[in-house]
Design an enzyme around this catalytic site. Structure first.
Site, PDB file in Angstrom:
ATOM      1  N   ARG A 166       5.894  -2.671   3.187  1.00 29.78           N
ATOM      2  CA  ARG A 166       4.878  -3.573   2.633  1.00 29.78           C
ATOM      3  C   ARG A 166       4.884  -3.569   1.104  1.00 29.78           C
ATOM      4  O   ARG A 166       4.771  -2.518   0.473  1.00 29.78           O
ATOM      5  CB  ARG A 166       3.498  -3.225   3.157  1.00 29.78           C
ATOM      6  CG  ARG A 166       2.441  -4.286   2.803  1.00 29.78           C
ATOM      7  CD  ARG A 166       1.152  -4.036   3.535  1.00 29.78           C
ATOM      8  NE  ARG A 166       1.389  -4.000   4.980  1.00 29.78           N
ATOM      9  CZ  ARG A 166       0.491  -3.573   5.866  1.00 29.78           C
ATOM     10  NH1 ARG A 166      -0.687  -3.163   5.461  1.00 29.78           N
ATOM     11  NH2 ARG A 166       0.788  -3.570   7.151  1.00 29.78           N
ATOM     12  N   HIS A 167       5.019  -4.762   0.544  1.00 32.84           N
ATOM     13  CA  HIS A 167       5.055  -4.893  -0.907  1.00 32.84           C
ATOM     14  C   HIS A 167       4.555  -6.271  -1.318  1.00 32.84           C
ATOM     15  O   HIS A 167       4.766  -7.262  -0.615  1.00 32.84           O
ATOM     16  CB  HIS A 167       6.468  -4.647  -1.455  1.00 32.84           C
ATOM     17  CG  HIS A 167       7.503  -5.591  -0.965  1.00 32.84           C
ATOM     18  ND1 HIS A 167       8.023  -5.544   0.327  1.00 32.84           N
ATOM     19  CD2 HIS A 167       8.136  -6.639  -1.577  1.00 32.84           C
ATOM     20  CE1 HIS A 167       8.927  -6.492   0.480  1.00 32.84           C
ATOM     21  NE2 HIS A 167       9.007  -7.188  -0.660  1.00 32.84           N
ATOM     22  N   ILE A 168       3.903  -6.321  -2.446  1.00 32.74           N
ATOM     23  CA  ILE A 168       3.367  -7.553  -3.032  1.00 32.74           C
ATOM     24  C   ILE A 168       3.937  -7.660  -4.436  1.00 32.74           C
ATOM     25  O   ILE A 168       3.891  -6.693  -5.204  1.00 32.74           O
ATOM     26  CB  ILE A 168       1.827  -7.529  -3.060  1.00 32.74           C
ATOM     27  CG1 ILE A 168       1.270  -7.339  -1.649  1.00 32.74           C
ATOM     28  CG2 ILE A 168       1.284  -8.806  -3.691  1.00 32.74           C
ATOM     29  CD1 ILE A 168      -0.224  -7.097  -1.594  1.00 32.74           C
TER      30      ILE A 168
END
Length: 339
Positions: A166-168
């Site tokens: 998970r990464h933004i």
């Protein structure tokens, strides 16, 4: 209670870490040239990247130990965030469960990424703490830099996501005006403006109804929301958009069991969700394959050289975006949370 305060020195640390990583070769930056244009009253910025077709040069070779580990577990997909490369690490500890790193292969300076410390799937919905952490980071970066930034999240196999951790991501917006006076204004700014103070929780998302366009769902963010109410506020707006994405994909002509995929793009003022049907625009007859990033939805489009740029101009940016998303539809029977 989790502290989402971003250090006052964050942006200076970001720039310093970036400069050192470029100098050491741990980060590969590919310069671009930009072209501002307007199509059907929508602003676009084409970034032309002549070397994107080529394999980046100057990438450090894996150590013998890393090569041995790779051979031992060749079936496991590579995860650059587990652990993150130390030269790319800007904030090793943020809001307890996160870290901030630089994008190793950047086409925009200071492209940074919020990652979860524990590996969580990129294909799952964002959690309230993810939204709170991302929004606080964006707001602090804007304030410290004096430059407007945009955040984006690619969810699902058709969204363009290449890493299942998970990464933004965050990048600077292009300058509002180019050197020749051309203007870039993200179309969600225009659509949201009349609703910024009147939009309430529970309302249907906003859409631009002029055609041709692509399926999208937009919600304003109340910038006056108190810190202790921010997670709930962002989560409600996000869940409203996500329910519409799921409904749209369910009613689409995609094959059964197609991966749920969408792009989420956000600023301090709004949140945009775009259902995705493919990671790339493909024209087999012309032998063209164009990867469409999340920010393509707001008019920021990458071209791998002049030939691809000319193809995009001739085909039109909307046709490129429609080739990886759903056709814009107005469904009277749709209701909120109908998924």
């Amino acid at each position: 209670m989790t502290d989402f305060k971003v250090p006052d020195s964050f942006y200076e640390s970001l720039k310093s870490t970036y400069s050192k990583a470029v100098e050491s070769g741990d980060l590969v930056f590919t310069p671009t040239s930009t072209i501002y244009t307007n199509v059907d009253d929508v602003s676009y910025v084409y970034s032309v990247i002549p070397t994107l077709k080529q394999k980046p040069q100057g990438i450090p070779k894996p150590s013998e130990e890393e090569q041995e580990e790779e051979q031992e577990d060749s079936s496991a997909p590579f995860d650059p965030f587990d652990p993150p490369s130390p030269p790319l690490l800007v904030l090793p500890d943020y809001a307890n469960n996160y870290a901030v790193v630089l994008n190793k292969f950047a086409v925009v300076p200071y492209h940074f990424i919020l990652i979860t410390k524990d590996k969580k799937p990129q294909s799952a919905p964002l959690e309230p703490t993810d939204l709170h952490a991302a929004y606080s980071l964006l707001r602090a970066t804007n304030k410290q830099s004096g430059i407007r930034h945009v955040g984006f999240f690619n969810c699902g196999a058709n969204s363009g996501a290449s890493i299942d951790h998970r990464h933004i991501q965050f990048i600077e917006f292009p300058n509002p005006k180019s050197s020749d006076g051309a203007v870039y204004e993200p179309w969600p700014d225009v659509i949201v403006k009349p609703h910024s103070t009147t939009y309430k929780n529970g309302q249907k998302p906003i859409s631009a109804h002029h055609a041709p366009f692509f399926s999208h769902f937009l919600a304003p963010i109340d910038t006056s929301t108190k810190e202790d109410e921010l997670a709930d506020h962002l989560s409600f707006r996000y869940s409203t958009l996500l329910s519409r994405v799921l409904t749209s994909l369910r009613h689409s002509s995609l094959p059964p069991r197609s991966p749920i995929s969408y792009n989420l793009v956000f600023t301090e003022e709004w949140m945009l969700a775009v259902p995705r049907t493919a990671p790339d625009f493909i024209d087999a007859e012309a032998d063209i394959k164009i990867g469409v990033n999340a920010v393509g939805a707001i008019g920021l489009i990458l071209a791998k050289g002049d030939d691809e740029l000319e193809y995009i101009k001739k085909k039109g940016p909307v046709a490129i975006l429609q080739g990886v998303s759903l056709e814009s539809q107005k469904r009277e029977e749709d209701v909120d949370y109908d998924y």
